[in-house]
Design an enzyme around this catalytic site. Sequence first.
Site, mmCIF file in Angstrom:
data_model
loop_
_atom_site.group_PDB
_atom_site.id
_atom_site.type_symbol
_atom_site.label_atom_id
_atom_site.label_comp_id
_atom_site.label_asym_id
_atom_site.label_seq_id
_atom_site.Cartn_x
_atom_site.Cartn_y
_atom_site.Cartn_z
ATOM 1 N N HIS A 276 -15.030 1.669 -68.677
ATOM 2 C CA HIS A 276 -15.022 1.422 -67.238
ATOM 3 C C HIS A 276 -14.534 2.668 -66.513
ATOM 4 C CE1 HIS A 276 -13.806 -2.215 -69.486
ATOM 5 N NE2 HIS A 276 -14.810 -2.745 -68.851
ATOM 6 N N GLY B 166 -12.883 -0.652 -56.946
ATOM 7 C CA GLY B 166 -13.140 -0.987 -55.546
ATOM 8 C C GLY B 166 -13.384 -2.455 -55.279
ATOM 9 N N THR C 285 -7.653 -9.545 -62.349
ATOM 10 C CA THR C 285 -6.214 -9.592 -62.531
ATOM 11 C C THR C 285 -5.510 -10.172 -61.304
ATOM 12 O OG1 THR C 285 -6.445 -7.598 -63.855
ATOM 13 C CG2 THR C 285 -4.224 -8.206 -63.191
ATOM 14 N N SER C 286 -5.859 -9.670 -60.126
ATOM 15 C CA SER C 286 -5.202 -10.159 -58.906
ATOM 16 C C SER C 286 -5.423 -11.651 -58.745
ATOM 17 C CB SER C 286 -5.780 -9.456 -57.674
ATOM 18 O OG SER C 286 -5.650 -8.077 -57.807
ATOM 19 N N ARG D 97 -4.548 -0.027 -68.703
ATOM 20 C CA ARG D 97 -5.200 -0.863 -67.702
ATOM 21 C C ARG D 97 -6.691 -0.607 -67.711
ATOM 22 N NH1 ARG D 97 -2.318 -1.280 -62.105
ATOM 23 N NH2 ARG D 97 -4.201 -2.510 -61.816
ATOM 24 N N GLY E 47 -2.872 -3.782 -54.938
ATOM 25 C CA GLY E 47 -2.270 -5.105 -55.116
ATOM 26 C C GLY E 47 -0.944 -5.217 -54.374
#
Lengths: 573, 573
Positions: free
Chosen positions: B219, B396, B438-439, B537, B552
């Site tokens: 990624h 993004g 994740t958020s 991450r 975040g």
Amino acid sequence: MTHVHNGAETFKEDIIRSFALAHADRVTRIEGASGFRRADGPLAGKTAVVIGGGSGHFPSYNGVVGPGFADGCVLGDIFASPSAEQVYRVAKATDGGAGVILGFGNYAGDRLNFGLAASRLRSEGIDTRIVYVTDDIASADADHAEQRRGIAGTFTVYKLAGAAAEEGLDLDQVEAAMRKANEATYSFGVAFAGCTLPGADEPLFVVEEGKIDFGLGIHGEPGISTVDWMPAKELAAQLVERILAERPADSGPRVAVVVNGLGATKYEELYVLFGEIAELLIEQGLELVEPEVGELVTSLDMAGCSLSVTWLDEDLERWWTAPADTPAFKRGTAAKSKFETATTTGSTEAAVEADTSSEESRQAAVVVRAALDALDEVVHANQEKLGRLDAIAGDGDHGIGMSRGSAAARAAAQTADGGVQSVLQAAGAAFGDKAGGTSGVLWGLLLAGIGEALGNSEAPDAATVSRAVRQSTAKLQEFSGAGLGDKTMIDALLPFVEELDRQTAAGAGLAPAWRAAAEVAVAAAQETAQLVPRLGRARPLAERSVGTPDPGAVSLGMIVTAVGEAFERGDED
Amino acid sequence: MTHVHNGAETFKEDIIRSFALAHADRVTRIEGASGFRRADGPLAGKTAVVIGGGSGHFPSYNGVVGPGFADGCVLGDIFASPSAEQVYRVAKATDGGAGVILGFGNYAGDRLNFGLAASRLRSEGIDTRIVYVTDDIASADADHAEQRRGIAGTFTVYKLAGAAAEEGLDLDQVEAAMRKANEATYSFGVAFAGCTLPGADEPLFVVEEGKIDFGLGIHGEPGISTVDWMPAKELAAQLVERILAERPADSGPRVAVVVNGLGATKYEELYVLFGEIAELLIEQGLELVEPEVGELVTSLDMAGCSLSVTWLDEDLERWWTAPADTPAFKRGTAAKSKFETATTTGSTEAAVEADTSSEESRQAAVVVRAALDALDEVVHANQEKLGRLDAIAGDGDHGIGMSRGSAAARAAAQTADGGVQSVLQAAGAAFGDKAGGTSGVLWGLLLAGIGEALGNSEAPDAATVSRAVRQSTAKLQEFSGAGLGDKTMIDALLPFVEELDRQTAAGAGLAPAWRAAAEVAVAAAQETAQLVPRLGRARPLAERSVGTPDPGAVSLGMIVTAVGEAFERGDED
């Protein structure tokens, strides 16, 4: 951009060696040939389906060799036809005594090389049929369907033919099956971005950012329109509309659908497009039979995709759903072939014939060798220039191809024994084999044809040379199908032949006659800049080639000039 | 560049719908979930292997669902973890009563969401194990092997686990098999160019032209070095050297080798690389068992490739060569499963519990709904800003993910009956499900945790709210494993909690206490600009994120500020 390679020169050989290493249990590399046959072949009594074309389209063609699909495959350089010699060797090694189908997409170089290989196979008693695929409806209108190119529908057509052959059909039946499959298959493709050959800094062609090129060929051949980007739903509607517009009158509702990606248009995108297409087809009452969504006929990392639809009858559906077991494509459970492995029917090395050449002809062969030296030198000296010329409208490989061919011809002439015919035929065979592509087969034929016309008995004079060149050119023209004004080497060769005839008929000696004819050829080559090439050629030509002379005509002009100088030096000695 | 899509918003749903249409005979879409199970499932008494992760990696993961491979798969948005709710639904629908293995690559978002799903499954009596893959030796050194990311070796590990489960091993045994497979698998990858998300104008990240980025994540996570282009032979030597450096002491000579392409590095290139690698491995006395060369774990049209080696023992080799029959990967002849299709064990809809909330709590829920309205409004108003912040160091999608989550939470709160707990738990579940990533899971847990702490009986005051936020934050921190200074939302949340505690302990009312704490949170969020994020991450972070606050943390600051204003408006009423 092609990032992983050891240089363009070894790319094809590296691919073939590595593929053989990865799939030794499934395929056997044909010794001395850039191709494979299935590991359990040759199969006694089975119709052999041999497919091929340029490299760069994996899994086509080596990825689909195996039970239920192709019996053998032959690979040319990137986007270039394999040579007739390579096709011959793979077909010969794959034949199990029941004959061979040679299958390929409709491109000029492939038609020439596979055609020549077929003639040679037939001359050795191997019944050989040619079926080329013409699925791309963007490349010519329906009234000229036989001129259409082969694109992703080749996958379907080869699969159907392979299954028919695996069923045990004989040569006539498999040929008929494959022709029926081709007639039932319609494709339409779009492109978003070009691909870059190994070692090249620039893409082979470009599609403007934010645009879609409708009907662009898989080697960058010109499309039919350039439009703004549109969502997948609209793109699907456009593709489906074009394909359904050519729906055969007698077709049923069952269809084999292939949504193919060219390399950089990825699976997620292909599925999104397939979903929209499938819904539209189902709305029309069609029934999708085992659709394929993925990369089946690629063009390196070109961005683009296509829809192929094959209208199935009972036979075609049975062959479409039949098992296949190949390195890159598997369907169902492929049982062990019902055919037994055949003992190979013969060596692919040409038989050495006894030398019956005359002393005069052997002496004259010294001049031929000097002419081939001159040919090789002028091609090597101009390799980059020819490459640049070709890059404007093609894939830039004319220089490297001609260079490989001329070096091989020169070396073969040095080692060939015998008279003029023996030396020129050896040189021609080597040229065609090593150069590959369209120019390779044509130059190989031209040299061998001149040799054949000159024979091994007499010392040729100006009149016999002129006649031999004329005869060989006529055969070449018949074979290639190219005429004056098609923007090929013929546009320089025919004026050359005419002037050579005129000069020798007027009594000129070989060297001055040849020099005068060479001047005409060079001028004629320059004039090809004004021409637009014929449709259906396998490279990106179109308008952008107008203003640039044809590289094949230019190299012909250079070569006859250099050969003429060698004749003059011979006269001086 | 992703060219074929109907917009980023529907991309995942379009993929899933289309895939279901193409492979209805092989996979069944799980109703209400973005995932599939094999068409013959759920299988009674069979250990279920459920794999998943972000979309964009086809054929991982939906392409490898079927006999001998995965029993089910769950897909998140492009490169984003699926939500815990989605994982739960797929696992629940795939379980045949013998328990579930949840397999995924080691990324923070996946660990959180799959972990949460596992807890829920266990709470319903479904024995669930988690095995995450850590094959990428570039992502952490050997002393921190458990922190390594999962890349193309996930393919091998899932294949081995799938075969072990198909053999009939029980949950403990399949878990052990998969852990052994992971410990035996080592990958190293390189990248040449980034990929572009659907609808985006710019690539997600770039690799400098003419360079190779060693160890770059799939990624775009930072690599370990950037070097000049080198030929395939040298590249192969570098990859092999790194992999062999970690050869386990007790390993035998038999290896499963995967040469994987990320999307735009094509088959011809992969074969050339494989050939060089194979020769080097054979020189070392190793024996390659059914090597795979192709696109197995992609990253849209990213250019790059990797080598994965799995050191085989007798069991691992049997599982590696065992039959598999999935839409995109087939090996050998997969017989009908020895397990019978199970009747589905239960609905995945949550049981509706009787409402036992007090009148006070139901009244207080009005304030909660107003707070969630404010949360949703501030997130929507700042969606683009949050997206831009995230794009500097990530992919993004923080803005769009938070936006989806907050809208879902607001809607769920409107329709949820009951008191404060009921409303916040409904909102939290909806947030986590729709936001994904994740958020999403963290905000979902935070809201639900606050609700749980507040209960359905009392009208909360400043002290109870402060305590509830503190309790929920502590659980969140334990769950996420993130601490102060890791550059996450925790860096804003912990100072917020402390200040809220301090203020309420000093006797401040909820609205003023909250406002003071929100000011601290906003300031703390800005200070995260100085931090470097933790290793491991799943997004491209590294040095380029220094100077930019964590998105975040920033969104947390915005949200608590907006909620504080809602409390103040409530006080004014």
